[in-house]
Design a protein around this motif. Sequence first.
Motif, PDB file in Angstrom:
ATOM      1  N   LEU A 154       0.812  -1.210   0.055  1.00  0.00           N
ATOM      2  CA  LEU A 154      -0.063  -0.113  -0.028  1.00  0.00           C
ATOM      3  C   LEU A 154       0.844   1.242   0.169  1.00  0.00           C
ATOM      4  N   ILE A 155       1.761   1.273   0.878  1.00  0.00           N
ATOM      5  CA  ILE A 155       2.779   2.437   0.960  1.00  0.00           C
ATOM      6  C   ILE A 155       3.493   2.720  -0.420  1.00  0.00           C
ATOM      7  N   ALA A 156       4.164   1.538  -1.048  1.00  0.00           N
ATOM      8  CA  ALA A 156       4.819   1.629  -2.118  1.00  0.00           C
ATOM      9  C   ALA A 156       3.666   2.300  -3.487  1.00  0.00           C
ATOM     10  N   TYR A 157       2.514   1.751  -3.385  1.00  0.00           N
ATOM     11  CA  TYR A 157       1.720   2.392  -4.196  1.00  0.00           C
ATOM     12  C   TYR A 157       1.259   3.888  -4.233  1.00  0.00           C
ATOM     13  N   ALA A 158       1.104   4.213  -2.934  1.00  0.00           N
ATOM     14  CA  ALA A 158       1.028   5.561  -2.330  1.00  0.00           C
ATOM     15  C   ALA A 158       2.042   6.497  -2.592  1.00  0.00           C
ATOM     16  N   ARG A 159       3.092   5.780  -2.658  1.00  0.00           N
ATOM     17  CA  ARG A 159       4.444   6.889  -2.877  1.00  0.00           C
ATOM     18  C   ARG A 159       4.534   7.261  -4.459  1.00  0.00           C
ATOM     19  N   ALA A 160       4.048   6.035  -5.264  1.00  0.00           N
ATOM     20  CA  ALA A 160       4.240   6.112  -6.721  1.00  0.00           C
ATOM     21  C   ALA A 160       3.082   6.954  -7.364  1.00  0.00           C
TER      22      ALA A 160
END
Length: 333
Positions: A154-160
């Motif tokens: 989730l965090i990786a998607y939000a950062r991207a």
Amino acid sequence: MTQTFRHPRRQFLKLVPASLLLAGAAVALQAPAARAQTFPAKPVTLIVPYPAGGATDVQMRSLALAASKRLGQPIVIVNQPGVGGTLGPAAMARTAAPDGYTISVINAALFRLPHIQRVSYNALTDFTFIMGLNSYVYGVSVAADSRWKRVEDLIAYARANPGKLSIASVGNGTSGHIATERLAKMAGIKVNFVPFKGGADALVALIGGHVDAMIEAGWGAMAESGKVRLLAVALNERLKRWPQVPTLRELGYDIAIQSEVGLAGPKGMPPAVVQALHDAFKASLSDPGYQQALQAESMPNIYLSTAEYRQYAQTQFASDKRFVEELGIRLAD
């Protein structure tokens, strides 16, 4: 001949022994106390500040049924959702008589919202605190068919994709909202927060794909049935029922939520009435139906006495003030 008139009552008093007169006076003095002890003499209304069918509603209906048997009167559930679970309690504080016949379930948002926006109540003086019942267990969850298997995903998607990850919870200013904002700040991401009136509504949106994730309580039954996937819990330790699910602290995010659920009435309730309600509900905490409803959501049965719950309210009010100031959250009045 002059006759002396003697008042019949005086004549009677002379004939009655002093001990009987004293006994009669004692009975007269005890009459108001006896009337007070008849509570309740009619049904009691319990406001549940969430929609029908949600986890809290199911739990409170089971608990109320058990408590009504001990009170000897029905307990009528009235669902009054809105404003993060504070609409119902706030309305009760403004309009209900302090006679014990209208009480409400209250949650931690009641003590937080005054620091975020203008409210119609004073969280510490407009309520009579009766007792603490249990505590919500907050978790990060997604739909079972979601692409995300871990919080890190989730965090990786939000950062991207800044601002595109939508996270649901129950209302603005609630524990779920605060947890969402804290997670976003710690992870250095921007998310789209989506408030709902109740956990049941948020779950429907999550399962239906209308939001990406949910940081909220009330996920237990849906996770058990395989409709949602639990990614993490906001606790100090892992849940025994879900040992494979990590805590947010394990993942590097220092977020652990204690969100007590309790009962309160309007200010000024007589102590004897508070005690009667406290005793009936406390004796019902072991009811099998209520216990089953708690276990379905992995919620602990955390009892707080009237004094302990009053102290909890003061402590929670102060700690929420610090969190709100730290995060800089302010809602429009």
